[in-house]
Every structure is written in C-alpha cells, then in structure tokens.
Design an enzyme around this catalytic site. Structure first.
Site, mmCIF file in Angstrom:
data_model
loop_
_atom_site.group_PDB
_atom_site.id
_atom_site.type_symbol
_atom_site.label_atom_id
_atom_site.label_comp_id
_atom_site.label_asym_id
_atom_site.label_seq_id
_atom_site.Cartn_x
_atom_site.Cartn_y
_atom_site.Cartn_z
ATOM 1 N N LYS A 119 -3.447 3.030 13.800
ATOM 2 C CA LYS A 119 -2.691 4.542 12.720
ATOM 3 C C LYS A 119 -1.345 4.379 12.480
ATOM 4 O O LYS A 119 -0.960 4.944 11.315
ATOM 5 C CB LYS A 119 -2.737 5.815 14.064
ATOM 6 C CG LYS A 119 -4.219 5.974 14.725
ATOM 7 C CD LYS A 119 -4.196 6.424 15.913
ATOM 8 C CE LYS A 119 -5.740 6.680 16.371
ATOM 9 N NZ LYS A 119 -6.051 7.089 15.479
ATOM 10 N N ASP B 52 -17.106 6.979 4.412
ATOM 11 C CA ASP B 52 -16.834 6.256 5.280
ATOM 12 C C ASP B 52 -15.564 7.283 5.649
ATOM 13 O O ASP B 52 -14.014 7.416 5.119
ATOM 14 C CB ASP B 52 -16.017 5.162 4.767
ATOM 15 C CG ASP B 52 -15.446 4.184 5.905
ATOM 16 O OD1 ASP B 52 -15.330 4.982 7.521
ATOM 17 O OD2 ASP B 52 -15.011 2.958 5.826
ATOM 18 N N ASP C 125 -5.509 9.650 9.875
ATOM 19 C CA ASP C 125 -4.574 9.360 9.335
ATOM 20 C C ASP C 125 -4.291 9.575 7.884
ATOM 21 O O ASP C 125 -2.437 10.248 7.570
ATOM 22 C CB ASP C 125 -4.226 7.560 8.927
ATOM 23 C CG ASP C 125 -4.857 6.968 10.216
ATOM 24 O OD1 ASP C 125 -4.139 8.317 11.173
ATOM 25 O OD2 ASP C 125 -5.517 6.172 10.511
ATOM 26 N N GLY D 264 -13.031 2.167 3.949
ATOM 27 C CA GLY D 264 -11.967 1.339 4.701
ATOM 28 C C GLY D 264 -10.922 2.818 4.530
ATOM 29 O O GLY D 264 -11.096 3.727 4.150
#
Ligand code: ADP
Length: 294
Positions: free
Chosen positions: A40, A239, A245, A278
C-alpha cells in the site's frame, strides 16, 4: 509542487494463475506467473508521483534479490527512495497470490516492512516537517504508525491515515490524524464498533474527520455536521486493485484545494485506476483526471 511523504509498506507481489487451487499437500502446474511491485505504501507513493507531486517514501526492503528491483521501481516513477532503508538478514515484503477461477488466495509476508521502526520516521522528520501532507497505512508496525501521526501532528503537517488492513487503534492516536480514509468495514473495526452499524453514525462518532470510500458509489466525507456525498464517476471497471491506493494519493495531493475538491478529484483518479489492469497499471496522470472532471 506539492510535497508528499508516504510512510508505509513495499511488497513484491508474486502472482500465479492456476487452473484451480491446490488441495493441502498437492502440487499443481500453474498457467501463468508474474511479479509486480506492490504494498500500500509503495502504491500510494507511485500514484501521488504520477499526479505530479514531489514524493518521498519512508519504507524498508530486505537484502534479497527483490530489494533492488523494488527500489528501482519507485525511482523510475520519480519517488525519492533515500529513506527506503535496507534491512540486513531480512527478506523484502512479499504477497504470494494464487488466482483461480476469478478468486484469489493471498499469503502476505511482511518481511522488512515489520522492521520499519519509529526511529526511521524520526530520521525522516525534516522531510515530514516540510511536507504539504503525510500518508500512512497499517501494513507496518503500529508503533511506527503512531510515530508518524505524532511527528506530523507536532509539525502541524496534515497526516492522512488510511486504516488498512483493518485493526482497532486507540482513540488518542486517531485524534492526531487530519483525516482517516477507511471503507465501511475498516471504519467499524478501527472504532471497535459493530460492522453492520449505519456508516453515517460511525462517521459522526469518529474522533476525527472521516473520508469514507464506497466503491463505485464514490465517497462520503465529514469534517463536522452531516456527512456529504461525492458520487463515483461512471467508468468501465476492469480491475479494482489499487483503487483505494489511488484515492488516498490523489486526496493527499489535492488536499490544499479544500476537502470537497480533494474528494472529487480522488474519486475521479480512483475511477480511472479501475479501468486498467493491476494496482499501478491504472494510476492516472493529471491530464486524464482533468479530462474526466471537465
Ligand atoms: P477499497 O478497495 O479500499 O475498499 P473502494 O472499493 O471503496 O476501496 O474504492 C476506493 C475508491 O475508488 C472509491 O471511493 C471510488 O471513488 C473509486 N472506485 C472504486 N471502484 C469503482 C468503480 N467500479 N467505479 C468508479 N469508481 C470506483
């Protein structure tokens, strides 16, 4: 240029795509393998740098083969790594991920992230003192989270606590955060409340301002008074890894423009991040965020 300090984890994600999950004791042949940089802390640092901020990472890697690649990955994204410590006789943080039939199984090994100590935060305090905002998550020792909150607070620098993965924290620590950025489950856990409790109520009960993320629905934010809603941006989701984040990074980068603007831009940046594969693959540049906001 907005200066951001991120105190957090750096991981190598080892992803194996398999036809199914192996049973205990069984060996299976996988279909595909890839290794990608994650954690993270590292992810939020990269997202903030892509958005044009001057980003400094405070973190730790081991002395193994992954360490150089992890540091280089951050440097290539213009993240300053002079406070990414190399821990001797230690492995870098890893996440061993098996993906099968659209589900995943993950074993996270903290490695060097567990050796990121309050002393490393103190060493970086000149950077924290001159930052516009500090970002910290909970994949590092909680005493290091506390040191980050205290150091930033002492220098009157806004510190954003992303309380993930979910754990309960002392109320005194939360009062040091300028904002916390949980999802509903994380907020309930953080406050030691029932997870089915109405989230508006949890937001009002929190001892500090809350920015709550709600997936495609966007985010809710509360400084005082009633929680306000920012709708999510309609995108074709591919995704959602890394959405949180990207949200945190954008929120920190745009915080100087005021709370409602920062939340709106964070929702836009995070929406763009889910349109590509991703965690780091979809993190947008400012022009893309501005185009979505126009
Ligand atoms: P987490 O994975 O940490 O629970 P969320 O799923 O709430 O985080 O996502 C963080 C933010 O990303 C949301 O507040 C929202 O702005 C954005 N987001 C996530 N999923 C979508 C989606 N499908 N469409 C648009 N925005 C999304």
């Amino acid at each position: 240029m907005t200066r951001i300090v991120v105190v957090g984890s750096i991981n190598m994600d080892l992803v194996t795509v398999a036809p199914r999950f192996p049973a205990p004791g069984e060996t299976l042949l996988g279909d595909r393998f890839l290794s990608v940089h994650g954690g993270k802390g590292g992810n939020q640092a990269v997202a903030a740098a892509r958005l044009g901020a001057d980003v400094h990472m405070v973190g730790a890697v081991g002395d193994d083969a992954f360490a150089q690649s992890l540091r280089d990955g951050l440097k290539q994204e213009n993240v300053d790594v002079s406070h990414v410590t190399i821990i001797e006789h230690c492995s870098s943080g890893t996440a061993s991920i098996t993906v099968a039939g659209g589900e995943n199984e993950i074993v996270v090994m903290p490695g060097a992230n567990a050796q990121l100590l309050p002393s490393h935060v103190i060493k970086a305090q000149h950077l924290i003192a001159s930052a516009d905002a500090v970002l910290v998550q909970m994949e590092i020792p909680l005493q290091t989270v506390e040191a980050t909150l205290r150091t930033a607070h002492a220098h009157h620098v806004p510190v954003i606590l992303n309380p993930a993965p979910a754990q309960q924290l002392p109320v005194e620590w939360l009062k040091l955060a300028r904002y916390i950025t949980p999802n509903q489950h994380e907020l309930a856990t953080l406050l030691g409340a029932d997870p089915t409790e109405d989230f508006h109520r949890l937001m009002r009960d929190a001892p500090c301002p809350v920015v709550l993320t709600r997936g495609a629905e966007g985010a809710w934010f509360r400084e005082e008074g009633e929680p306000q809603h920012q709708s999510g941006f309609a995108v074709e989701a591919v995704d959602s890894t890394g959405a949180g984040d990207t949200f945190n990074a954008a929120f920190a980068v745009f915080l100087h423009e005021g709370l409602p603007v920062a939340v709106r831009k964070a929702c836009a940046a995070a929406a763009l991040s889910v349109t590509r594969l991703g965690a780091r693959g979809g993190m947008p540049h400012p022009a893309e965020v501005n185009a979505l906001l126009a």
